[in-house]
Scaffold this motif. Structure first.
Motif, PDB file in Angstrom:
ATOM      1  N   PRO A  40       0.801  -1.235   0.000  1.00 17.07           N
ATOM      2  CA  PRO A  40       0.000   0.000   0.000  1.00 17.07           C
ATOM      3  C   PRO A  40       0.832   1.283   0.000  1.00 17.07           C
ATOM      4  CG  PRO A  40      -0.917  -1.582   1.536  1.00 17.07           C
ATOM      5  CD  PRO A  40       0.403  -2.137   1.077  1.00 17.07           C
ATOM      6  N   GLU A  41       1.926   1.318   0.751  1.00 18.14           N
ATOM      7  CA  GLU A  41       2.728   2.536   0.808  1.00 18.14           C
ATOM      8  C   GLU A  41       3.524   2.761  -0.473  1.00 18.14           C
ATOM      9  OE1 GLU A  41       6.832   1.366   3.112  1.00 18.14           O
ATOM     10  OE2 GLU A  41       4.967   1.130   4.216  1.00 18.14           O
ATOM     11  N   ASN A  44       1.090   3.723  -4.669  1.00 15.87           N
ATOM     12  CA  ASN A  44       0.481   4.995  -5.085  1.00 15.87           C
ATOM     13  C   ASN A  44      -1.022   4.830  -5.317  1.00 15.87           C
ATOM     14  OD1 ASN A  44       0.661   7.747  -5.679  1.00 15.87           O
ATOM     15  ND2 ASN A  44       0.986   7.375  -7.853  1.00 15.87           N
ATOM     16  N   GLN A  46      -3.547   5.567  -3.549  1.00  9.57           N
ATOM     17  CA  GLN A  46      -4.374   6.697  -3.128  1.00  9.57           C
ATOM     18  C   GLN A  46      -4.533   7.721  -4.245  1.00  9.57           C
ATOM     19  OE1 GLN A  46      -1.298   6.098  -2.085  1.00  9.57           O
ATOM     20  NE2 GLN A  46      -0.158   7.968  -2.523  1.00  9.57           N
ATOM     21  N   THR A  49      -7.371   7.871  -9.794  1.00  6.23           N
ATOM     22  CA  THR A  49      -8.571   8.666 -10.065  1.00  6.23           C
ATOM     23  C   THR A  49      -9.346   7.990 -11.202  1.00  6.23           C
ATOM     24  OG1 THR A  49      -7.469   9.983 -11.743  1.00  6.23           O
ATOM     25  CG2 THR A  49      -7.327  10.787  -9.456  1.00  6.23           C
ATOM     26  N   TRP A 129       0.530   8.695 -13.228  1.00  3.41           N
ATOM     27  CA  TRP A 129       0.347   7.897 -12.010  1.00  3.41           C
ATOM     28  C   TRP A 129       1.380   6.781 -11.946  1.00  3.41           C
ATOM     29  CZ3 TRP A 129      -0.956   2.661 -11.783  1.00  3.41           C
ATOM     30  CH2 TRP A 129      -1.159   2.168 -10.491  1.00  3.41           C
TER      31      TRP A 129
END
Length: 144
Positions: A40-41, A44, A46, A49, A129
């Motif tokens: 998760p860290e 990317n 988060q 979109t 991204w």
């Protein structure tokens, strides 16, 4: 003449085999757990979109990976694109795709996909991204 025993028995060998197997199985499980914990860290996620998702769909439906690599995965016919946004920027990417094929002799040519401005924007967002994923500095140089 009597035979001497070396002190290393089948039982000892068996115990070493089983002990080593258990040790390395546990070590492998620990490494897998640590990798899963860090995803998760590093992923990317988060920053995903709707535009990034739409851009990935363009990437997949046009089979870009059939010629390009992305973070080292794919074909090696055309340049690595994991860092293309950092290398060239979004405007260059859009102009380049629109200009294909260039017709330059003795150069590999990219097909003309006739992407809309929205599709180009989405593809650029996907490539931007991708370039922000923590990939441990892959590719090793800026030119891919």
């Amino acid at each position: 003449m009597s035979q001497s025993h070396s002190g290393f028995t089948k039982q000892m060998a068996r115990n070493m085999f089983y002990g080593g197997t258990v040790f390395f199985a546990l070590l492998f499980a620990a490494i897998v757990f640590d990798s899963e914990r860090r995803i998760p860290e590093r992923s990317n996620a988060q920053a995903i979109t709707p535009a990034v998702v739409a851009g990935k769909k363009i990437w997949e439906t046009r089979n870009c990976i059939g010629c390009h690599t992305l973070l080292g995965e794919g074909a090696y016919f055309a340049p690595e694109l994991g860092n293309v946004y950092k290398r060239r920027g979004g405007d260059f990417i859009k102009v380049w795709i629109k200009a294909q094929p260039t017709g330059v002799a003795h150069r590999r040519q990219m097909p003309q996909f006739n992407l809309t401005d929205q599709q180009l924007d989405d593809l650029v967002e996907f490539l931007k991204w991708t370039g922000e994923i923590n990939n441990e500095k892959w590719p090793p140089n800026i030119e891919g």
